[in-house]
Design an enzyme around this catalytic site. Structure first.
Site, PDB file in Angstrom:
ATOM      1  N   GLY A   1      14.504  -8.475  72.952  1.00 36.57           N
ATOM      2  CA  GLY A   1      13.891  -9.830  72.321  1.00 36.57           C
ATOM      3  C   GLY A   1      13.128  -9.369  71.284  1.00 36.57           C
TER       4      GLY A   1
ATOM      5  N   SER B   1      12.573  16.672  66.731  1.00 41.84           N
ATOM      6  CA  SER B   1      13.347  17.769  66.489  1.00 41.84           C
ATOM      7  C   SER B   1      14.825  17.149  66.435  1.00 41.84           C
ATOM      8  CB  SER B   1      13.601  18.785  67.722  1.00 41.84           C
ATOM      9  OG  SER B   1      14.052  18.313  68.761  1.00 41.84           O
ATOM     10  N   GLY B   2      15.903  18.301  66.006  1.00 47.81           N
ATOM     11  CA  GLY B   2      17.275  17.986  65.840  1.00 47.81           C
ATOM     12  C   GLY B   2      17.642  16.675  65.088  1.00 47.81           C
TER      13      GLY B   2
ATOM     14  N   TYR C   1      24.246  15.874  82.763  1.00 44.59           N
ATOM     15  CA  TYR C   1      24.113  15.525  81.076  1.00 44.59           C
ATOM     16  C   TYR C   1      25.146  14.463  80.856  1.00 44.59           C
ATOM     17  CZ  TYR C   1      24.173  15.841  76.024  1.00 44.59           C
ATOM     18  OH  TYR C   1      24.379  15.455  75.000  1.00 44.59           O
TER      19      TYR C   1
ATOM     20  N   ILE D   1      12.841   5.491  66.510  1.00 41.18           N
ATOM     21  CA  ILE D   1      13.805   6.714  66.985  1.00 41.18           C
ATOM     22  C   ILE D   1      13.237   7.412  68.016  1.00 41.18           C
ATOM     23  CG2 ILE D   1      15.194   8.653  66.045  1.00 41.18           C
ATOM     24  CD1 ILE D   1      15.000   7.465  63.395  1.00 41.18           C
ATOM     25  N   THR D   2      13.855   7.258  69.286  1.00 44.32           N
ATOM     26  CA  THR D   2      13.392   8.027  70.299  1.00 44.32           C
ATOM     27  C   THR D   2      13.648   9.830  69.888  1.00 44.32           C
ATOM     28  OG1 THR D   2      15.174   8.013  71.737  1.00 44.32           O
ATOM     29  CG2 THR D   2      13.591   6.140  71.788  1.00 44.32           C
ATOM     30  N   GLY D   3      12.794  10.599  70.531  1.00 40.11           N
ATOM     31  CA  GLY D   3      13.354  12.123  70.419  1.00 40.11           C
ATOM     32  C   GLY D   3      13.294  12.472  68.891  1.00 40.11           C
ATOM     33  N   ALA D   4      12.474  11.951  67.874  1.00 43.60           N
ATOM     34  CA  ALA D   4      12.562  12.180  66.486  1.00 43.60           C
ATOM     35  C   ALA D   4      11.613  13.643  66.297  1.00 43.60           C
ATOM     36  CB  ALA D   4      11.905  11.187  65.682  1.00 43.60           C
TER      37      ALA D   4
HETATM   38  P1  NDP Z   1      17.025  18.009  70.630  1.00 43.97           P
HETATM   39  O1  NDP Z   1      16.773  18.915  71.685  1.00 43.97           O
HETATM   40  O2  NDP Z   1      16.732  18.695  69.314  1.00 43.97           O
HETATM   41  O3  NDP Z   1      16.043  16.795  70.489  1.00 43.97           O
HETATM   42  C1  NDP Z   1      16.090  15.949  71.671  1.00 43.97           C
HETATM   43  C2  NDP Z   1      14.745  15.281  71.492  1.00 43.97           C
HETATM   44  O4  NDP Z   1      14.720  14.440  72.661  1.00 43.97           O
HETATM   45  C3  NDP Z   1      13.651  15.804  71.217  1.00 43.97           C
HETATM   46  O5  NDP Z   1      12.731  15.325  70.268  1.00 43.97           O
HETATM   47  C4  NDP Z   1      12.807  15.826  72.599  1.00 43.97           C
HETATM   48  O6  NDP Z   1      11.381  15.876  72.571  1.00 43.97           O
HETATM   49  C5  NDP Z   1      13.372  14.555  73.231  1.00 43.97           C
HETATM   50  N1  NDP Z   1      12.928  14.261  74.464  1.00 43.97           N
HETATM   51  C6  NDP Z   1      13.736  15.014  75.684  1.00 43.97           C
HETATM   52  N2  NDP Z   1      12.862  14.511  76.741  1.00 43.97           N
HETATM   53  C7  NDP Z   1      12.248  13.440  76.323  1.00 43.97           C
HETATM   54  C8  NDP Z   1      11.489  12.570  77.244  1.00 43.97           C
HETATM   55  N3  NDP Z   1      11.433  12.614  78.460  1.00 43.97           N
HETATM   56  N4  NDP Z   1      10.619  11.485  76.298  1.00 43.97           N
HETATM   57  C9  NDP Z   1      10.879  11.434  75.076  1.00 43.97           C
HETATM   58  N5  NDP Z   1      11.609  12.240  74.220  1.00 43.97           N
HETATM   59  C10 NDP Z   1      12.136  13.329  75.008  1.00 43.97           C
HETATM   60  O7  NDP Z   1      18.413  17.805  70.732  1.00 43.97           O
HETATM   61  P2  NDP Z   1      19.587  17.044  69.684  1.00 43.97           P
HETATM   62  O8  NDP Z   1      19.055  16.718  68.463  1.00 43.97           O
HETATM   63  O9  NDP Z   1      20.761  17.666  69.718  1.00 43.97           O
HETATM   64  O10 NDP Z   1      20.005  15.824  70.585  1.00 43.97           O
HETATM   65  C11 NDP Z   1      19.778  14.422  70.218  1.00 43.97           C
HETATM   66  C12 NDP Z   1      20.910  13.600  70.698  1.00 43.97           C
HETATM   67  O11 NDP Z   1      21.971  14.125  70.206  1.00 43.97           O
HETATM   68  C13 NDP Z   1      21.010  13.453  72.215  1.00 43.97           C
HETATM   69  O12 NDP Z   1      21.394  12.127  72.575  1.00 43.97           O
HETATM   70  C14 NDP Z   1      22.289  14.365  72.420  1.00 43.97           C
HETATM   71  O13 NDP Z   1      22.721  13.802  73.501  1.00 43.97           O
HETATM   72  C15 NDP Z   1      23.016  13.954  71.271  1.00 43.97           C
HETATM   73  N6  NDP Z   1      24.074  14.950  70.833  1.00 43.97           N
HETATM   74  C16 NDP Z   1      23.745  15.955  70.492  1.00 43.97           C
HETATM   75  C17 NDP Z   1      24.848  17.099  70.269  1.00 43.97           C
HETATM   76  C18 NDP Z   1      24.455  18.424  69.765  1.00 43.97           C
HETATM   77  O14 NDP Z   1      25.320  18.954  69.451  1.00 43.97           O
HETATM   78  N7  NDP Z   1      23.335  18.863  69.612  1.00 43.97           N
HETATM   79  C19 NDP Z   1      26.338  16.539  70.214  1.00 43.97           C
HETATM   80  C20 NDP Z   1      26.373  15.157  70.743  1.00 43.97           C
HETATM   81  C21 NDP Z   1      25.402  14.513  70.864  1.00 43.97           C
HETATM   82  P3  NDP Z   1      10.672  17.127  72.493  1.00 43.97           P
HETATM   83  O15 NDP Z   1      10.841  17.921  71.186  1.00 43.97           O
HETATM   84  O16 NDP Z   1       9.541  17.074  72.984  1.00 43.97           O
HETATM   85  O17 NDP Z   1      11.398  18.110  73.543  1.00 43.97           O
HETATM   86 MG1  PMR Z   2      32.304  22.503  73.572  1.00 39.85          MG
HETATM   87  C1  PMR Z   2      37.243  20.700  69.312  1.00 39.85           C
HETATM   88  C2  PMR Z   2      36.558  21.257  70.412  1.00 39.85           C
HETATM   89  C3  PMR Z   2      35.162  21.168  70.717  1.00 39.85           C
HETATM   90  C4  PMR Z   2      34.051  20.553  70.437  1.00 39.85           C
HETATM   91  C5  PMR Z   2      34.131  19.622  69.488  1.00 39.85           C
HETATM   92  C6  PMR Z   2      32.957  20.765  71.326  1.00 39.85           C
HETATM   93  C7  PMR Z   2      31.780  20.251  71.087  1.00 39.85           C
HETATM   94  N1  PMR Z   2      33.396  21.631  72.007  1.00 39.85           N
HETATM   95  C8  PMR Z   2      34.921  21.959  71.892  1.00 39.85           C
HETATM   96  C9  PMR Z   2      35.637  22.623  72.595  1.00 39.85           C
HETATM   97  C10 PMR Z   2      35.120  23.720  73.579  1.00 39.85           C
HETATM   98  N2  PMR Z   2      34.013  23.796  74.233  1.00 39.85           N
HETATM   99  C11 PMR Z   2      36.028  24.536  74.396  1.00 39.85           C
HETATM  100  C12 PMR Z   2      37.353  24.898  74.004  1.00 39.85           C
HETATM  101  C13 PMR Z   2      35.085  25.417  75.210  1.00 39.85           C
HETATM  102  C14 PMR Z   2      35.384  26.365  76.087  1.00 39.85           C
HETATM  103  C15 PMR Z   2      35.123  27.797  75.550  1.00 39.85           C
HETATM  104  C16 PMR Z   2      33.829  24.811  74.996  1.00 39.85           C
HETATM  105  C17 PMR Z   2      32.774  25.191  75.782  1.00 39.85           C
HETATM  106  C18 PMR Z   2      31.404  24.483  75.473  1.00 39.85           C
HETATM  107  C19 PMR Z   2      30.302  24.759  76.567  1.00 39.85           C
HETATM  108  C20 PMR Z   2      30.181  25.856  77.599  1.00 39.85           C
HETATM  109  N3  PMR Z   2      31.333  23.371  74.853  1.00 39.85           N
HETATM  110  C21 PMR Z   2      30.090  23.040  75.113  1.00 39.85           C
HETATM  111  C22 PMR Z   2      29.473  23.855  76.278  1.00 39.85           C
HETATM  112  C23 PMR Z   2      28.012  23.386  76.173  1.00 39.85           C
HETATM  113  O1  PMR Z   2      27.323  23.678  77.151  1.00 39.85           O
HETATM  114  C24 PMR Z   2      27.832  22.217  75.473  1.00 39.85           C
HETATM  115  C25 PMR Z   2      27.770  20.865  76.363  1.00 39.85           C
HETATM  116  O2  PMR Z   2      28.702  20.696  77.039  1.00 39.85           O
HETATM  117  O3  PMR Z   2      26.660  20.150  76.302  1.00 39.85           O
HETATM  118  C26 PMR Z   2      26.735  19.085  76.970  1.00 39.85           C
HETATM  119  C27 PMR Z   2      29.012  21.982  74.516  1.00 39.85           C
HETATM  120  C28 PMR Z   2      29.643  21.234  73.616  1.00 39.85           C
HETATM  121  N4  PMR Z   2      30.649  21.307  73.059  1.00 39.85           N
HETATM  122  C29 PMR Z   2      30.843  20.305  72.199  1.00 39.85           C
HETATM  123  C30 PMR Z   2      29.697  19.701  71.977  1.00 39.85           C
HETATM  124  C31 PMR Z   2      29.294  18.778  70.875  1.00 39.85           C
HETATM  125  C32 PMR Z   2      28.782  20.376  72.854  1.00 39.85           C
HETATM  126  C33 PMR Z   2      27.209  19.859  73.163  1.00 39.85           C
HETATM  127  C34 PMR Z   2      26.524  18.867  72.973  1.00 39.85           C
HETATM  128  C35 PMR Z   2      26.621  17.503  73.611  1.00 39.85           C
HETATM  129  O4  PMR Z   2      27.878  17.114  73.956  1.00 39.85           O
HETATM  130  O5  PMR Z   2      26.053  16.635  73.504  1.00 39.85           O
END
Ligand code: NDP
Ligand code: PMR
Length: 399
Positions: free
Chosen positions: A209, A96-97, A274, A91-94
């Site tokens: 592979g 946090s989160g 992103y 798992i990469t990036g394990a």
């Molecule tokens: P976190 O920031 O908690 O986790 C991200 C992880 O990536 C950390 O472990 C971080 O390491 C690692 N990382 C960043 N840069 C590097 C690098 N150069 N080399 C190796 N590892 C690196 O975020 P999330 O848990 O939220 O994100 C995990 C995944 O989930 C991402 O792919 C994100 O796009 C996806 N995702 C997240 C959502 C959300 O709402 N949070 C929604 C949808 C998708 P370090 O701890 O060292 O910074």
């Molecule tokens: Mg969003 C059903 C509506 C929904 C969901 C599921 C997300 C998820 N967001 C929704 C709606 C909205 N967002 C609306 C209506 C707004 C305007 C107010 C809004 C705004 C917003 C911002 C400014 N949302 C965001 C941001 C971020 O900076 C986050 C982002 O884009 O990260 C890339 C984000 C997100 N909204 C989500 C999810 C899952 C994110 C973040 C993480 C991601 O995609 O990885």
């Protein structure tokens, strides 16, 4: 100039109120009645997906299931009993989160050894301890995805460990919503696409592979996607929207010197970079499926785990955003999931026998039931998937 919704959530909301446009254009310029936008949770979409899920459950996994009785098993003691050996998952990036929560969910079953592939050794060890991982269930190995050398070195180190590779999870990511200027990887690519997509692209190509050789009943390559890269959803229509265009910036090397730092050749925008990187992740999964699923039996999958609004992903966002984003997602969009729940979801994609179908983008409904979701037009564009693949292999030095 495009409205930068990502810069600050509440002010983005009030901007429209001030302009009196809320009723005309909907929430943040996105019409809520637009029939092109499909909520991930629409009842009709869910019904269709459940039905196709059922169909696929009966058809898809046959190949993998039939091997389960003969492969990936340990012959146990005198009684001749056979048990499934412990699987190995990278798992990469394990640290946090989502990655950490998934490592925890898998490790505590006792059925998985988790390779935590992370850039910060100490942080990862501490994180592993903080969630109670026991030593025999995990190994921390150094991987910095923003350096192609580091990716290659990680692969060498992993091979030296002589563990089989059964599942690879490409999870790590960076998000730079407030950056005014691009920053770059060791190889000179814009940081978000370079880390989230190109680093993982090289990693998964090199480890394909190793995965193929695994005798585990269901071997899988999972690349974490997101709703925000899918413009067929409301979330994906919050500006700036993902758009890879004709890939001119990517073809030019994303270096900001003789080419743009953005895939579509436009001006740098950290939030868009992103989202573009997530589109690349989802396209890459499909291209892997198309090229290698039949030949290797590997399941290729992507997913949107839900909005895990509390993770480190938002560390570079302004404090007000970090304060308001979790309650906004919890009480308004209802898209919020806890880190623990998101970890369980990704762990299902790693190990559930019912999720062996390849080429799928998984999501979960409000009852936490998984379903096959539909990707946006761009994120499922076959021609774009092929182009992203070909340009990426040039950039990472595979051709
Ligand atoms: P976190 O920031 O908690 O986790 C991200 C992880 O990536 C950390 O472990 C971080 O390491 C690692 N990382 C960043 N840069 C590097 C690098 N150069 N080399 C190796 N590892 C690196 O975020 P999330 O848990 O939220 O994100 C995990 C995944 O989930 C991402 O792919 C994100 O796009 C996806 N995702 C997240 C959502 C959300 O709402 N949070 C929604 C949808 C998708 P370090 O701890 O060292 O910074
Ligand atoms: Mg969003 C059903 C509506 C929904 C969901 C599921 C997300 C998820 N967001 C929704 C709606 C909205 N967002 C609306 C209506 C707004 C305007 C107010 C809004 C705004 C917003 C911002 C400014 N949302 C965001 C941001 C971020 O900076 C986050 C982002 O884009 O990260 C890339 C984000 C997100 N909204 C989500 C999810 C899952 C994110 C973040 C993480 C991601 O995609 O990885």
């Amino acid at each position: 100039m495009a409205l930068q919704a990502s810069s600050v959530l509440p002010s983005a909301l009030s901007l429209h109120k001030e302009q009196g446009k809320l009723l005309d254009t909907g929430f943040l310029g996105v019409s809520l009645t637009d029939h092109h936008l499909k909520s991930d949770f629409s009842p009709l979409a869910l019904k269709c997906k459940r039905e196709s899920n059922q169909r696929n459950k009966s058809l898809g996994p046959i190949k993998a299931q039939t091997t389960a009785t003969t492969l990936g098993v340990n012959s146990a003691t005198g009684e001749g009993k056979k048990t499934l050996r412990k699987g190995t998952v990278i798992i990469t990036g394990a640290s946090s989160g989502l990655g950490l929560a998934t490592a925890k969910a898998l490790a505590e079953t006792g059925k998985w050894h988790v390779i935590m592939a992370c850039r910060d050794f100490l942080k990862t060890e501490r994180a592993a301890k903080s969630v109670g991982l026991s030593k025999e269930n995990y190994t921390v190995m150094h991987l910095d995805l923003s350096s192609l050398d580091s990716v290659r070195q990680f692969v060498d180190n992993f091979r030296r460990s002589e563990r089989p590779l059964d599942v690879l999870v490409c999870n790590a990511a960076v998000y730079q919503p407030t950056a005014k200027e691009p920053s770059f990887t060791a190889d000179g690519f814009e940081l978000s696409v370079g880390t989230n997509h190109l680093g993982h692209f090289l990693l998964s190509r090199l480890l394909l592979g190793d995965l193929t050789k695994s005798d585990y009943p269901s071997k899988r390559l999972i690349i974490v996607g997101s709703i925000t890269g899918n413009t067929n959803t409301l979330a994906g229509n919050v500006p700036p929207k993902a758009n890879l265009g004709d890939l001119r910036g990517m073809a030019g090397g994303l270096n900001g010197l003789n080419s743009s730092s953005m895939i579509d050749g436009g001006e740098f925008d950290g939030a868009k970079a992103y989202k573009d990187s997530k589109v690349c992740n989802m396209l890459t999964m499909q291209e892997f499926h198309k090229r290698y699923h039949e030949e290797t039996g590997i399941t290729f999958a992507s997913l949107y785990p839900g909005c895990i609004a509390t993770t480190g992903l938002f560390r570079e966002h302004i404090p007000l955003f970090r304060l308001l984003f979790p309650p906004f997602q919890k009480y308004i969009t209802k898209g919020y999931v806890s880190e623990e729940e998101s970890g369980k979801r990704l762990a299902q994609v790693v190990s559930e026998p019912s999720l062996t179908k390849s080429g799928v983008y998984w999501s979960w409904n409000n009852n936490s039931a998984s379903f096959e979701n539909q990707l946006s037009q761009e994120a499922s564009d076959e021609e774009k998937a092929r182009k992203v693949w070909e340009v990426s292999e040039k950039l990472v030095g595979l051709v």
